[in-house]
Design a protein around this motif. Structure first.
Motif, PDB file in Angstrom:
ATOM      1  N   TRP A  87     -42.120 -25.290   0.764  1.00 47.08           N
ATOM      2  CA  TRP A  87     -40.792 -25.243   0.834  1.00 47.08           C
ATOM      3  C   TRP A  87     -40.275 -23.728   0.750  1.00 47.08           C
ATOM      4  O   TRP A  87     -41.144 -22.851   0.092  1.00 47.08           O
ATOM      5  CB  TRP A  87     -39.987 -25.926  -0.271  1.00 47.08           C
ATOM      6  N   GLY A  88     -39.243 -23.458   1.610  1.00 48.23           N
ATOM      7  CA  GLY A  88     -38.913 -21.891   1.585  1.00 48.23           C
ATOM      8  C   GLY A  88     -37.591 -21.757   0.740  1.00 48.23           C
ATOM      9  O   GLY A  88     -37.551 -22.852  -0.297  1.00 48.23           O
ATOM     10  N   GLN A  89     -36.972 -20.791   0.631  1.00 54.26           N
ATOM     11  CA  GLN A  89     -35.930 -20.545  -0.200  1.00 54.26           C
ATOM     12  C   GLN A  89     -34.647 -21.474   0.375  1.00 54.26           C
ATOM     13  O   GLN A  89     -33.722 -21.325  -0.667  1.00 54.26           O
ATOM     14  CB  GLN A  89     -35.603 -19.015  -0.355  1.00 54.26           C
ATOM     15  N   GLY A  90     -34.489 -21.690   1.482  1.00 53.47           N
ATOM     16  CA  GLY A  90     -33.402 -22.159   1.982  1.00 53.47           C
ATOM     17  C   GLY A  90     -32.249 -21.206   2.335  1.00 53.47           C
ATOM     18  O   GLY A  90     -32.192 -20.244   2.206  1.00 53.47           O
ATOM     19  N   THR A  91     -31.409 -21.865   3.338  1.00 62.23           N
ATOM     20  CA  THR A  91     -30.354 -21.033   3.796  1.00 62.23           C
ATOM     21  C   THR A  91     -28.700 -21.582   3.677  1.00 62.23           C
ATOM     22  O   THR A  91     -28.972 -22.993   3.846  1.00 62.23           O
ATOM     23  CB  THR A  91     -30.407 -20.629   5.219  1.00 62.23           C
ATOM     24  N   GLN A  92     -27.876 -21.125   3.315  1.00 62.00           N
ATOM     25  CA  GLN A  92     -26.540 -21.535   2.770  1.00 62.00           C
ATOM     26  C   GLN A  92     -25.710 -21.742   3.817  1.00 62.00           C
ATOM     27  O   GLN A  92     -25.849 -21.003   4.998  1.00 62.00           O
ATOM     28  CB  GLN A  92     -25.834 -20.793   1.792  1.00 62.00           C
ATOM     29  N   VAL A  93     -25.330 -23.164   4.117  1.00 62.21           N
ATOM     30  CA  VAL A  93     -24.507 -23.422   5.012  1.00 62.21           C
ATOM     31  C   VAL A  93     -22.961 -24.303   4.463  1.00 62.21           C
ATOM     32  O   VAL A  93     -22.969 -24.888   3.756  1.00 62.21           O
ATOM     33  CB  VAL A  93     -24.895 -24.649   5.962  1.00 62.21           C
ATOM     34  N   THR A  94     -22.117 -23.294   4.603  1.00 64.56           N
ATOM     35  CA  THR A  94     -20.653 -23.736   4.360  1.00 64.56           C
ATOM     36  C   THR A  94     -19.634 -23.961   5.338  1.00 64.56           C
ATOM     37  O   THR A  94     -19.547 -23.073   6.161  1.00 64.56           O
ATOM     38  CB  THR A  94     -19.871 -22.511   3.612  1.00 64.56           C
ATOM     39  N   VAL A  95     -18.981 -25.090   5.267  1.00 58.75           N
ATOM     40  CA  VAL A  95     -18.247 -25.647   6.586  1.00 58.75           C
ATOM     41  C   VAL A  95     -16.812 -25.547   5.558  1.00 58.75           C
ATOM     42  O   VAL A  95     -16.396 -26.415   4.714  1.00 58.75           O
ATOM     43  CB  VAL A  95     -18.625 -27.228   7.029  1.00 58.75           C
ATOM     44  N   SER A  96     -15.931 -25.066   6.066  1.00 55.46           N
ATOM     45  CA  SER A  96     -14.513 -25.094   5.665  1.00 55.46           C
ATOM     46  C   SER A  96     -13.621 -25.999   6.527  1.00 55.46           C
ATOM     47  O   SER A  96     -13.710 -26.203   7.640  1.00 55.46           O
ATOM     48  CB  SER A  96     -13.945 -23.520   5.709  1.00 55.46           C
ATOM     49  N   SER A  97     -12.529 -26.399   5.593  1.00 51.86           N
ATOM     50  CA  SER A  97     -11.672 -27.494   6.350  1.00 51.86           C
ATOM     51  C   SER A  97     -10.493 -26.879   7.151  1.00 51.86           C
ATOM     52  O   SER A  97     -10.192 -25.605   6.980  1.00 51.86           O
ATOM     53  CB  SER A  97     -11.226 -28.408   5.341  1.00 51.86           C
TER      54      SER A  97
END
Length: 122
Positions: free
Chosen positions: A112-122
């Motif tokens: 597994w890697g460290q991940g990447t953050q996805v943020t979806v605003s309304s």
């Protein structure tokens, strides 16, 4: 074993698109199936999609079918996740683990890697 580094996350408005990338280093990347999983705050890691070692077979969680596309370029040791029609509920940390066979089960993935953050605003 492969080392993995996800990128491409960010802040996007609902309905927007993002393309995540996952660069792999180490031996025999092309022999691994590659998955995408996500984990929202306070929730368990959730399967999103997986692609076979050749790229010839792809599988998706029902919640993303028709909106997300997984692909890979073995010459570049990279796997991608194109995400369209993003929704606020898609906000999560996205990971691209490697496995010897396509699987929707996180426990079957060892790298597994460290991940990447996805943020979806309304």
């Amino acid at each position: 074993q492969v080392q993995l580094a996800e990128s491409g996350g960010g802040l996007v408005q609902a309905g927007g698109s993002l393309r995540l990338s996952c660069a792999a280093s180490g031996r025999a990347f092309s022999s691994y199936a590659m998955g995408w999983f996500r984990q929202a705050p306070g929730k368990e890691r959730e399967y999103v999609a997986v692609i076979s070692w050749s790229g010839g077979s792809t599988y998706y969680a029902d919640s993303v079918k028709g909106r997300f596309t997984i692909s890979r370029d073995n010459a570049k040791n990279t796997v991608y996740l194109q995400m369209n029609g993003l929704k606020p509920v898609n906000t999560a940390l996205f990971y691209c683990p490697a496995c010897h066979y396509p699987s929707p089960m996180a426990g079957n993935y060892a790298s597994w890697g460290q991940g990447t953050q996805v943020t979806v605003s309304s």
